[in-house]
Structure formats: C-alpha cells, structure tokens
Write a protein that holds these residues in place. Structure first.
Motif, PDB file in Angstrom:
ATOM      1  N   PHE A  22       1.042  -1.333   0.043  1.00 60.20           N
ATOM      2  CA  PHE A  22       0.045   0.277  -0.322  1.00 60.20           C
ATOM      3  C   PHE A  22       0.763   1.320  -0.044  1.00 60.20           C
ATOM      4  O   PHE A  22       0.498   2.348  -0.589  1.00 60.20           O
ATOM      5  CB  PHE A  22      -1.026   0.121   1.422  1.00 60.20           C
ATOM      6  CG  PHE A  22      -2.508  -0.362   0.842  1.00 60.20           C
ATOM      7  CD1 PHE A  22      -3.259   0.473   0.860  1.00 60.20           C
ATOM      8  CD2 PHE A  22      -2.502  -1.763   0.722  1.00 60.20           C
ATOM      9  CE1 PHE A  22      -4.587   0.158   0.321  1.00 60.20           C
ATOM     10  CE2 PHE A  22      -3.890  -2.116   0.175  1.00 60.20           C
ATOM     11  CZ  PHE A  22      -4.983  -1.042   0.139  1.00 60.20           C
ATOM     12  N   GLU A  26       0.583   2.945  -3.967  1.00 61.85           N
ATOM     13  CA  GLU A  26      -0.624   3.589  -3.530  1.00 61.85           C
ATOM     14  C   GLU A  26      -1.575   3.992  -4.926  1.00 61.85           C
ATOM     15  O   GLU A  26      -2.691   3.980  -4.528  1.00 61.85           O
ATOM     16  CB  GLU A  26      -0.322   4.953  -3.045  1.00 61.85           C
ATOM     17  CG  GLU A  26       0.497   5.937  -3.647  1.00 61.85           C
ATOM     18  CD  GLU A  26       1.022   6.933  -2.950  1.00 61.85           C
ATOM     19  OE1 GLU A  26       0.501   7.053  -1.822  1.00 61.85           O
ATOM     20  OE2 GLU A  26       2.242   7.437  -3.054  1.00 61.85           O
ATOM     21  N   THR A  31      -3.697  -2.007  -5.148  1.00 67.96           N
ATOM     22  CA  THR A  31      -4.179  -1.020  -3.854  1.00 67.96           C
ATOM     23  C   THR A  31      -5.708  -0.514  -4.110  1.00 67.96           C
ATOM     24  O   THR A  31      -6.263  -0.389  -2.943  1.00 67.96           O
ATOM     25  CB  THR A  31      -3.151  -0.039  -3.813  1.00 67.96           C
ATOM     26  OG1 THR A  31      -1.855  -0.679  -3.902  1.00 67.96           O
ATOM     27  CG2 THR A  31      -3.264   0.803  -2.667  1.00 67.96           C
ATOM     28  N   LYS A  35      -7.579  -3.412   1.166  1.00 67.17           N
ATOM     29  CA  LYS A  35      -6.640  -4.092   1.543  1.00 67.17           C
ATOM     30  C   LYS A  35      -6.967  -5.518   1.920  1.00 67.17           C
ATOM     31  O   LYS A  35      -6.483  -6.537   2.126  1.00 67.17           O
ATOM     32  CB  LYS A  35      -6.428  -3.708   3.291  1.00 67.17           C
ATOM     33  CG  LYS A  35      -5.706  -2.591   3.186  1.00 67.17           C
ATOM     34  CD  LYS A  35      -4.981  -2.188   4.450  1.00 67.17           C
ATOM     35  CE  LYS A  35      -4.326  -0.922   4.693  1.00 67.17           C
ATOM     36  NZ  LYS A  35      -3.510  -0.531   5.716  1.00 67.17           N
TER      37      LYS A  35
END
Length: 192
Positions: A22, A26, A31, A35
């Motif tokens: 992450f 990003e 990502t 999660k």
C-alpha cells in the motif's frame, strides 16, 4: 541481510507485505481494490507450492521483498463486491485502472516450463529506497536463479524505470514483450 523462505512459511507476515504494498503502490490496481483484496492476493500467492520470497528486515520489520513464483494465478476470486464498487469509483479519476485490472489480474501467467519464474511483487519501503535494499534483493534472486538453472524471468509492469532497474541489475536483455500500452509482460533473459 537478505533472507529467503518459501511463501507458506511467511503467511504470518502477510500484514507487513500488504502494508509495504500500500505504501509503495498507492496508485495501482491492487491497492485500489482494498486491503481485504490485497491480503487475499498475498495469501493465494504465498500458498503456491513454488513461491519463494526474498526479503530484508530492519530489526523485526520487513523493509523490502521480492515474491518469486512459477506464475501468478488468476486472482479474480479474491475480489469482494464492496471493494469492486470502491475501485470503480476510483476509476472515475483514473480510467486506465480498468484496463490495468483486466490485464494484470484476470489473465494468469502460469508457465509450465521449469526454466521460467515470475517476479510477482517487488517492493521496498519508501524510507529504505535508494539505499541498496532493492539491488541486494535482486542480487540474491539472481544467485538463486543461477543455482536453480532459471534463465528466464517474467515480469508485468508499466514502470519503465523498474524495467531498466531489472535489466541493469541482471545484466540481461528483454527477450520478448507482450501486452498492451499500460501493462506489458517482459520476458527477461538472464545472461550467465
């Protein structure tokens, strides 16, 4: 110091892999899916029989890693509906994510040939980049590849700097390129 383990032996470290992923990626598809999705991706790949992970720690914290596999399986079954919805909201800002999703995750790169391996993931925490960690990880991977007689490495990337980093550190050449504008599969031939 670089450590090498099977993927299965590192399942307890999944949260660290996801955290680094992450931080470093990003703006990437994986990502953007969230999660929970990314955790399931790492579980699937780490449980693969042929997965090998090269990683480095600073005290107890993993600071960088390479996940090296016989090919990334199709990862569509790890997608949850709410993450898919959030992903499509993000594509309004970055429409190219839809094509990247299709290429990167819906098309597996399984190779039956024992002379091929794939760099599925390669990441170094931002605070440790440009300090030799990535180069050390690649050097260990190269030593391992030569010991196991792996002469070809596949990687999927849209990052030309990363590709150049691979080529410079492997003293190698691109054997073939497949894919689309946003994501390409590169077959890297390692020069012995």
């Amino acid at each position: 110091m670089i450590e090498i383990d099977t993927g299965r032996s590192l399942l307890t470290e999944i949260n660290q892999f996801v955290e680094i992923h992450f931080e470093v990626f990003e703006k990437e598809v994986s990502t953007a899916l969230g999660k929970k999705y990314l955790t399931s991706v790492y579980e699937i790949i780490l449980e693969e029989e042929d997965t090998v992970v090269f990683y480095e720690r600073d005290k107890e914290k993993i600071i960088g890693f390479i996940v090296y596999t016989k090919g990334t399986p199709s990862l569509t079954h790890g997608i949850h509906l709410n993450e898919l919805f959030n992903f499509f909201i993000r594509t309004l800002q970055t429409p190219s994510l839809i094509l990247k999703l299709f290429i990167q995750f819906l098309i597996p790169t399984k190779k039956k040939d024992s002379n091929f391996f794939e760099i599925s993931f390669f990441a170094v925490r931002k605070g440790f980049q440009s300090k030799g960690t990535g180069k050390d990880l690649l050097n260990e991977l190269l030593i391992y590849s030569r010991k196991t007689r792996i002469n070809n490495i596949i990687t999927k990337t849209s990052n030309k700097n990363l590709l150049r980093f691979y080529l410079n550190n492997f003293n190698s050449s691109v054997d073939s390129v497949h894919g689309f504008r946003f994501i390409k599969y590169y077959l890297i031939k390692i020069n012995s």
